[in-house]
Design an enzyme around this catalytic site. Structure first.
Site, PDB file in Angstrom:
ATOM      1  N   CYS A  73      10.577   4.693  -1.019  1.00  0.00           N
ATOM      2  CA  CYS A  73       9.412   4.028  -1.611  1.00  0.00           C
ATOM      3  C   CYS A  73       8.279   5.032  -1.828  1.00  0.00           C
ATOM      4  O   CYS A  73       8.447   5.979  -2.579  1.00  0.00           O
ATOM      5  CB  CYS A  73       8.990   2.831  -0.763  1.00  0.00           C
ATOM      6  SG  CYS A  73       7.950   1.677  -1.679  1.00  0.00           S
ATOM      7  N   HIS A  88      13.632  -0.407  -1.215  1.00  0.00           N
ATOM      8  CA  HIS A  88      13.827  -0.303   0.238  1.00  0.00           C
ATOM      9  C   HIS A  88      15.291  -0.578   0.590  1.00  0.00           C
ATOM     10  O   HIS A  88      15.667  -1.753   0.732  1.00  0.00           O
ATOM     11  CB  HIS A  88      12.926  -1.300   0.967  1.00  0.00           C
ATOM     12  CG  HIS A  88      11.490  -0.887   0.976  1.00  0.00           C
ATOM     13  ND1 HIS A  88      10.973  -0.047   1.918  1.00  0.00           N
ATOM     14  CD2 HIS A  88      10.476  -1.167   0.132  1.00  0.00           C
ATOM     15  CE1 HIS A  88       9.697   0.180   1.677  1.00  0.00           C
ATOM     16  NE2 HIS A  88       9.366  -0.489   0.580  1.00  0.00           N
ATOM     17  N   GLU A  94      16.641  -0.356   3.345  1.00  0.00           N
ATOM     18  CA  GLU A  94      16.686  -1.028   4.659  1.00  0.00           C
ATOM     19  C   GLU A  94      16.363  -2.522   4.558  1.00  0.00           C
ATOM     20  O   GLU A  94      16.535  -3.249   5.526  1.00  0.00           O
ATOM     21  CB  GLU A  94      15.743  -0.318   5.643  1.00  0.00           C
ATOM     22  CG  GLU A  94      14.256  -0.621   5.506  1.00  0.00           C
ATOM     23  CD  GLU A  94      13.555   0.156   4.394  1.00  0.00           C
ATOM     24  OE1 GLU A  94      14.246   0.737   3.535  1.00  0.00           O
ATOM     25  OE2 GLU A  94      12.306   0.168   4.384  1.00  0.00           O
TER      26      GLU A  94
END
Lengths: 252, 206
Positions: free
Chosen positions: B79, B180, B182
């Site tokens: 990001c 992202h 994750e």
């Protein structure tokens, strides 16, 4: 293409999910992280947890669930309920939430939105608005669980909130909440027309068509619902298949 | 040692958890020596470019990261962490980045809602070992208001949001994810798995 988001909402009291027991195949599950994982596996795009713990004393302990959820799921989630200060933001974000929603405290102190968005970025700051119709084509912002009329015009407040830095607006229709007759399309339309941040519809979902109407007619970016998912009246997968068939972009 | 750079911004724990699930054990640190001598460095990031680059410079971490990048070992930015890898950003002014990838960070088109927030599909542009588990049009989670504008030579995959948004970039050992991983469910987990395998291959071949 950016997809429309389907967002289950879970109420948490003292660290446990309220209504969690109503799940019939995962009996007695009240752990926010287990229910969160369940929804995530079902295809939820995001989750919202509202902490409704009444006493401040117990709130700190209750919020421990945020850490557990962050460890368990790998989709974004927002935490709201009782957020009053920048320190509340810090605590919730540190525990692993992606967004924090503010409601009454922002009405009392609008600078909280500004301060939080400058500190954490506007993507972290969700302005949650409880709206109630007071006249034809006129809605006011209510606080204290929908009991107190602030006199603020909802459209103006949404506009002000985004100008202050809110990165997303959740519009809860008090009139429609729990009625299962559909989202307040007129209100949502007016808000999506004027704000340049994502708008999430909340309150009123009872059947799949209601989700479609809000996404299509009011062009909201996401739809939030609680009871239809909790009581398994609608499954997220079935809803997404339905929406996709109707031409709405969803993540499947 | 695998390192996540801690410069006081962002939610680092979820990145660390996701990396661990992908088989990458990391330590979170702001120690220059540890960064320079790491096997793998991840640069996370949430917030504004100005604040992030300011904090990195204040701690001398910008130099440590550049030194690490020179070793040829994998450096990954997520990001804002990806945006920091570029030469310059125009967020709240004009600020120099780490300059490891040619290009600039500019604001998204105004006609679209900003931030670009939610799940968007990835279009694969270049074949790469990082994309080995990725198929065309899989969805990942984006949250950003600025994007990397460059020749796009480094672009492995992109998404569309008013513009072509570079989503996964790679210039040699320098890698960036605009979204992202994750927070991107199984698709993100698979991308990190491929990253973990790439890191292990690199370590075992050097």
């Amino acid at each position: 293409m950016l997809t429309k988001r389907i967002i289950p909402c879970l109420d948490v009291r003292n660290g446990r999910v309220v209504k969690g027991k109503k799940f019939d195949d995962i009996i007695d599950v009240e752990d926010p992280e287990i229910l969160g994982k369940y929804y995530s596996d079902m295809g939820a795009d995001e989750l919202v947890f509202y902490d409704i713990t009444a006493s401040n004393e117990k709130r700190g302990i209750s919020l421990e669930f945020v850490e557990k959820v962050a460890k368990k799921i790998n989709i974004p989630f927002c935490v709201g309920g009782g957020v009053k200060t920048i320190d509340d933001f810090v605590e919730i974000l540190r525990k692993g939430a992606d967004k924090v929603s503010v409601n009454s405290a922002a009405v009392k102190n609008p600078d909280l939105i500004k301060e939080a968005s400058e500190k954490f970025g506007n993507q972290c700051v969700v302005l949650s608005i409880d709206a109630k119709k007071v006249d034809d084509n006129k809605w006011h912002v209510f606080v204290n669980g929908g009991r107190t009329d602030t006199g603020l015009d909802v459209i103006e407040w949404a506009n002000k909130g985004t100008a202050l830095g809110a990165g997303e607006i959740v519009v809860n229709s008090i009139d429609e909440d729990g009625m299962k007759k559909g989202y307040d399309i007129e209100l949502l339309k007016q808000i999506t027309d004027i704000v340049n941040v994502p708008v999430i519809a909340s309150g009123g979902a009872g059947e799949m068509k209601h989700f479609y109407d809000a996404l299509k007619s009011a062009d909201v970016d996401g739809v939030l619902a609680a009871s239809v998912f909790h009581y398994k009246e609608i499954s997220i997968k079935e809803l997404k298949d339905y929406l996709k068939k109707k031409g709405i972009e969803v993540r499947i | 040692m695998n390192v996540i750079v801690d410069y006081g911004l962002g939610n680092i724990n979820s990145v660390q958890t996701a990396l661990k699930k992908a088989g990458i054990d990391t330590v979170i640190t702001d120690d220059k020596k540890k960064i320079e001598n790491a096997e793998f460095v991840l640069l996370p990031g949430v917030g504004a470019f100005r604040d992030a680059i300011g904090l990195l410079k204040e701690k001398g971490l910008d130099i440590a990261i550049k030194k690490f990048a020179d070793t040829g070992k994998p450096l990954v930015g997520i990001c804002l962490g990806m945006q920091l890898l570029y030469e310059k950003s125009y967020e709240y002014g004009e600020y120099d980045g780490l300059g490891l990838i040619p290009g600039e960070i500019v604001k998204l088109e105004k006609e679209k809602k900003i931030p670009h927030m939610g799940w968007n599909n990835l279009k694969i542009k270049k074949d790469d070992e990082l994309l080995k588990y990725l198929k065309q049009d899989m969805y990942v989670y984006f949250v950003h208001s600025y994007y990397a504008k460059s020749s796009n030579d480094e672009m492995l995959a992109y998404t569309e949001y008013g513009e072509i948004i570079p989503a996964i970039v790679r210039k040699g050992n320098v890698i960036g994810f605009q979204f992202h991983p994750e927070k991107s469910g199984q698709v993100g987990a698979n991308l990190l798995k491929a990253l973990g395998e790439m890191i292990n291959d690199y370590i075992s071949s050097n």
